[in-house]
Design a protein around this motif. Sequence first.
Motif, PDB file in Angstrom:
ATOM      1  N   LYS A  17      -6.321 -30.351  93.396  1.00 37.61           N
ATOM      2  CA  LYS A  17      -7.208 -31.483  93.116  1.00 37.61           C
ATOM      3  C   LYS A  17      -8.391 -31.557  94.080  1.00 37.61           C
ATOM      4  O   LYS A  17      -9.477 -32.011  93.698  1.00 37.61           O
ATOM      5  CB  LYS A  17      -6.408 -32.782  93.135  1.00 37.61           C
ATOM      6  CG  LYS A  17      -5.595 -32.963  91.867  1.00 37.61           C
ATOM      7  CD  LYS A  17      -4.994 -34.340  91.740  1.00 37.61           C
ATOM      8  CE  LYS A  17      -4.354 -34.493  90.363  1.00 37.61           C
ATOM      9  NZ  LYS A  17      -3.579 -35.734  90.232  1.00 37.61           N
ATOM     10  N   TRP A  57     -10.320 -38.525  86.357  1.00 36.39           N
ATOM     11  CA  TRP A  57      -9.246 -37.563  86.089  1.00 36.39           C
ATOM     12  C   TRP A  57      -7.967 -38.272  85.655  1.00 36.39           C
ATOM     13  O   TRP A  57      -7.016 -37.639  85.221  1.00 36.39           O
ATOM     14  CB  TRP A  57      -8.986 -36.717  87.346  1.00 36.39           C
ATOM     15  CG  TRP A  57     -10.180 -35.903  87.740  1.00 36.39           C
ATOM     16  CD1 TRP A  57     -11.178 -36.283  88.569  1.00 36.39           C
ATOM     17  CD2 TRP A  57     -10.512 -34.593  87.285  1.00 36.39           C
ATOM     18  NE1 TRP A  57     -12.129 -35.290  88.666  1.00 36.39           N
ATOM     19  CE2 TRP A  57     -11.739 -34.224  87.889  1.00 36.39           C
ATOM     20  CE3 TRP A  57      -9.899 -33.677  86.424  1.00 36.39           C
ATOM     21  CZ2 TRP A  57     -12.356 -33.001  87.663  1.00 36.39           C
ATOM     22  CZ3 TRP A  57     -10.508 -32.449  86.210  1.00 36.39           C
ATOM     23  CH2 TRP A  57     -11.739 -32.128  86.824  1.00 36.39           C
ATOM     24  N   ASP A  58      -7.938 -39.579  85.848  1.00 35.11           N
ATOM     25  CA  ASP A  58      -6.783 -40.368  85.425  1.00 35.11           C
ATOM     26  C   ASP A  58      -7.358 -41.585  84.706  1.00 35.11           C
ATOM     27  O   ASP A  58      -7.940 -42.469  85.342  1.00 35.11           O
ATOM     28  CB  ASP A  58      -5.961 -40.799  86.652  1.00 35.11           C
ATOM     29  CG  ASP A  58      -4.708 -41.554  86.242  1.00 35.11           C
ATOM     30  OD1 ASP A  58      -4.399 -41.583  85.041  1.00 35.11           O
ATOM     31  OD2 ASP A  58      -4.044 -42.132  87.129  1.00 35.11           O
ATOM     32  N   ASN A 102     -12.139 -32.991  80.286  1.00 29.23           N
ATOM     33  CA  ASN A 102     -11.123 -34.051  80.189  1.00 29.23           C
ATOM     34  C   ASN A 102     -11.134 -34.761  78.834  1.00 29.23           C
ATOM     35  O   ASN A 102     -10.976 -35.978  78.749  1.00 29.23           O
ATOM     36  CB  ASN A 102     -11.283 -35.069  81.322  1.00 29.23           C
ATOM     37  CG  ASN A 102     -11.001 -34.449  82.669  1.00 29.23           C
ATOM     38  OD1 ASN A 102     -10.552 -33.304  82.720  1.00 29.23           O
ATOM     39  ND2 ASN A 102     -11.241 -35.171  83.743  1.00 29.23           N
ATOM     40  N   CYS A 141      -2.094 -35.444  77.844  1.00 35.85           N
ATOM     41  CA  CYS A 141      -1.625 -36.787  78.208  1.00 35.85           C
ATOM     42  C   CYS A 141      -0.179 -36.714  78.675  1.00 35.85           C
ATOM     43  O   CYS A 141       0.726 -36.535  77.855  1.00 35.85           O
ATOM     44  CB  CYS A 141      -1.732 -37.722  77.014  1.00 35.85           C
ATOM     45  SG  CYS A 141      -3.408 -37.925  76.413  1.00 35.85           S
ATOM     46  N   ARG A 143       1.137 -39.265  80.063  1.00 33.99           N
ATOM     47  CA  ARG A 143       1.605 -40.624  79.706  1.00 33.99           C
ATOM     48  C   ARG A 143       0.856 -41.019  78.440  1.00 33.99           C
ATOM     49  O   ARG A 143      -0.370 -41.172  78.463  1.00 33.99           O
ATOM     50  CB  ARG A 143       1.236 -41.637  80.802  1.00 33.99           C
ATOM     51  CG  ARG A 143       2.005 -41.510  82.092  1.00 33.99           C
ATOM     52  CD  ARG A 143       1.726 -42.734  82.972  1.00 33.99           C
ATOM     53  NE  ARG A 143       0.308 -43.044  83.113  1.00 33.99           N
ATOM     54  CZ  ARG A 143      -0.486 -42.503  84.034  1.00 33.99           C
ATOM     55  NH1 ARG A 143       0.010 -41.618  84.878  1.00 33.99           N
ATOM     56  NH2 ARG A 143      -1.761 -42.836  84.113  1.00 33.99           N
ATOM     57  N   ASP A 169      -2.077 -32.521  84.496  1.00 31.82           N
ATOM     58  CA  ASP A 169      -2.002 -33.074  85.851  1.00 31.82           C
ATOM     59  C   ASP A 169      -0.558 -32.963  86.339  1.00 31.82           C
ATOM     60  O   ASP A 169       0.336 -33.652  85.840  1.00 31.82           O
ATOM     61  CB  ASP A 169      -2.446 -34.541  85.811  1.00 31.82           C
ATOM     62  CG  ASP A 169      -2.553 -35.150  87.198  1.00 31.82           C
ATOM     63  OD1 ASP A 169      -2.002 -34.554  88.158  1.00 31.82           O
ATOM     64  OD2 ASP A 169      -3.164 -36.226  87.320  1.00 31.82           O
TER      65      ASP A 169
END
Lengths: 372, 616
Positions: A17, A57-58, A102, A141, A143, A169
């Motif tokens: 990262k 990134w999230d 992304n 994804c 999540r 990730d």
Amino acid sequence: MIAATRAEPDGRWVLPKENAGAWVERLLEGAQVIAPVAGPEGEEVYDVVRTPHQVLWDFVNPLDPPKRFVLPQTEPLARIEKTDGRFRVEPIHDEAPRVFLNLRNCDLQGFHFLRRMHAADLPDPSFLRRFDSLTLVSLACTRPCPWGFCICCEGGPFLREGYDLQLTDLGGVFLAEVGSAKGRKALEAGQGLFRPATEAEQVRRLELEQQALRSFGPETCHFGSAMRRISTRRVADELWEAMGPWCLECGGCNLACPTCYCFSVKDRSEEPWRGNAGGEGSAEQVWTRCRIWDSCQYQAFTLEASGHNPREAKRERIKRRFYHKVSAQYYRKDQALGCVGCGRCILVCMGTTDMPSVVAAIRKGRWEGGRL
Amino acid sequence: MVSERVGTLSESRGGTGARGVCPFCSCGCGLRLLHDGLHTVGSAPVLKHPVSQGRLCARGWASHEPPAWGGRLLAPEIREGGERRRAGWDEALERAARELRALLEVGKAVGVLVSGRCTNEEAYLAAKLARGPLRTGHLDDPLGASYRALLAGLCPEGPPGEGGRALEAVEHSRQILLLEGDLSVTHPRAALAVLRAVRRGARLVTLGLARTPLSQVAAVHLSLDPLRPFALPPDLLGALGGGNGRPPEAPPTVLLAPFTSDPRIVAATVRALAEVLGSSGPDGGTGARFLPLPFRANTRGVLEGGVAPDRLPGGLALDDPQALARLRQVWGMDPWPRPGLDAAALLEQVRGLVVVGEDPPRSLPAPAKAREALKGLESLVVLDAYASATSDAATVVLPVAALQETEGTLTSLEGRIQGFGPAVPPPGRARPGWEVLFRLLELLGAPSGRAALGAVRAEMAEVVPGFRSLVGSSAEGEDMPAVARAGRTPEPDLRRAGAQGGGDAFGSHVLVLAGAFDWDDDLMVDASPTLRRDGASRRKLFPQGSVTMNPADARALGIRSGWSVRLRSRQGEAVVPVSLGTSVEPGVLLVPFAFREALSGVLGGEAAQRVEVERT
């Protein structure tokens, strides 16, 4: 670190990262980078990135669809000039190299749906040139988003193909899976920043995929059963009639949908003050022919020049939308459902006629007012 | 390469877009306006916006189109010897000031018309222009009378506001009474609030002249008598779970939209509702809560900014000595304290007119009369972004930025004051409207402060209560919505309107003008290629206008959709085609507001008339 140039098309690599910003910096040297960023209201939006630190990134998948970047809401197609009574038409093409970073996999599937539509029958060079200049880097994804049901329509959360590069990730690192030569090139831009993935990292990626598949919320959409009912003509017209008052004809379901591509073509007058007209040719008049988003839910969408409108009533327009999205006839023709499970229609619907609500009504054979 | 000149995607995505507020209806939905540096090219929903929460109606999704596609006013122009020519800003402004001053000097009346699509800042400065240097009360928003009519029957506190969360309160209501034209078209976000409430189990009762989509999900729909809508249906309380002298069990939330073009009738109907249901005001009652729904994005803000023939900025009464003293102090001049004429009446009386962002023939019930009146003016100063019949008739044209090109605030139906910024610069030599009004005030001799939007807002905060929080002022005053202290509107004179009612046997049907406004007649809708299609196709199909008839009536007459009928009232007659729809009750013929001109001879200036119908 091992140079990314040694990557195989099916190789799996890892981006620590702390190197992500440097990689974006390198990508920006050769292309425009589009990525999720924080918008003015504090929510995520897709936009052109100026500096690496803008990239999220999230993030929750932005409500406004990334299809804007392949199929803009107002898209210049041609410039028309009138000089001395003669017209000159010049096509406008946009082939700037871009990296879409992304992108969520549901949207990536939507991109491919759009490409198939624009490549079929009469290929659309404007769309295809822009699309083919894109490198698609998806971020799987781990999540699922609260309103997503991609699991019901092969839209994600992880993909086996279709991406140029798929990132996952893993915590401290992103695992990168190369899906094409364009993906390999994007990886090569990060020479020295990536290293090959270890076996443990590859196993972790599979674990995360399984975990994601188990974490979907209550949002489901049983397309198979709805498709059977539609294809065997077991959907009563009263169902669409009952739905009518619950649709406020906003068109949001179409406009936010990653797979909808209906459009109108209009000529926009370019006044000299716009900075687009005049110039070296000193044309008397200049127009830009634009493709603009349209919606099959708008009453005048199917209005014919004679004044006849085959789908004047709202029930007919709603029916048409779902017959296109969910019928076996179109599934065979389009090679996919007209839905990738992103759930945007749930969020943008001004009434209650989003995809899961209507699919549930088709299955049950009755409309109960849709989503609360 | 051509694409570089026209603006490609690579150029277009320079930022995340500008924060926008939907410029159409008064719901106050938020959006992002996307642009390519020259044009607005897209509208995007905003999930975290407190009102729209990620949703936009069809108009919201197309809110980027009007400035980019509409016919724009690009440079100041002045009329000389019957011809118009381009002029510099200084020349045009000085000419406007000179024309208006000349009329005032010889005692001729001047007036100011302001649209509900102006910003709060523009509306306030226009009100200051009228009640300041122009010394007139002939000041109105052409749709203002309809909105004031909705406030007329309420207790003196005016719209409840709910702290800017009225729509959320609607969604959680147990019972809703909806007086509407067609809420799903006029105010889609409010319609969503009603749908959500129904989905949650609320009981919906609709009240109107036609069966609308929301009436189809209602527990009960009650039709109003088109000739006497203010005589409420006797079973209204029963429909709400009351009756026989008992109030409704659950206090209803009452949504009020203008359902007919005659403000006197709307006011009387609202007053009748308030009397039957009481209100949540200090007088008690059943606890019913009323939410008036102004049409345009800033109809409420324009009124609160002082654009009304009978109010001061802040919505204060003309005879309020404290308000007058405060205005005198803030303006540095005496405010004109007398009432004036409303929009329709002032057009026929004044010799000079300043029109800000409005095309009266499109918004007033009598378009032909408005057009004639405009042509006869000695001075017509028009500030607008778009070309219109009004700008065509102007003696001075002052081009201003469209809402998408300027900074400002709008006040929604809930009373939310929302700010927005420019997405693109105004085209040509157009300037922000507030700046033009500021200069005009200066030229007409108003003591001027600093020419900055912040300074204008600071001044507004002194006199418009809603603005105090925006500039952090701690000025004294009540936080009650500004319209609250305006008091009751005088009793409407219904002698003429009511005279057509009971006992008159003339006519087999009732011809009714639908609503008080039609988005198909709106200048911004007309400027949008996506939005204008419905109206344009309707006008193409029915160039002579049309009326909507119940299929049962058509069967009785032996006619089909598209066939023409002769309508004859005591005022006049017309031959028009009919379209059929079950939204209309048998015995009623509905005239779309956009077709009001075609039937004006039959209607004779009324919102409803008895007519004989004959097959042609």
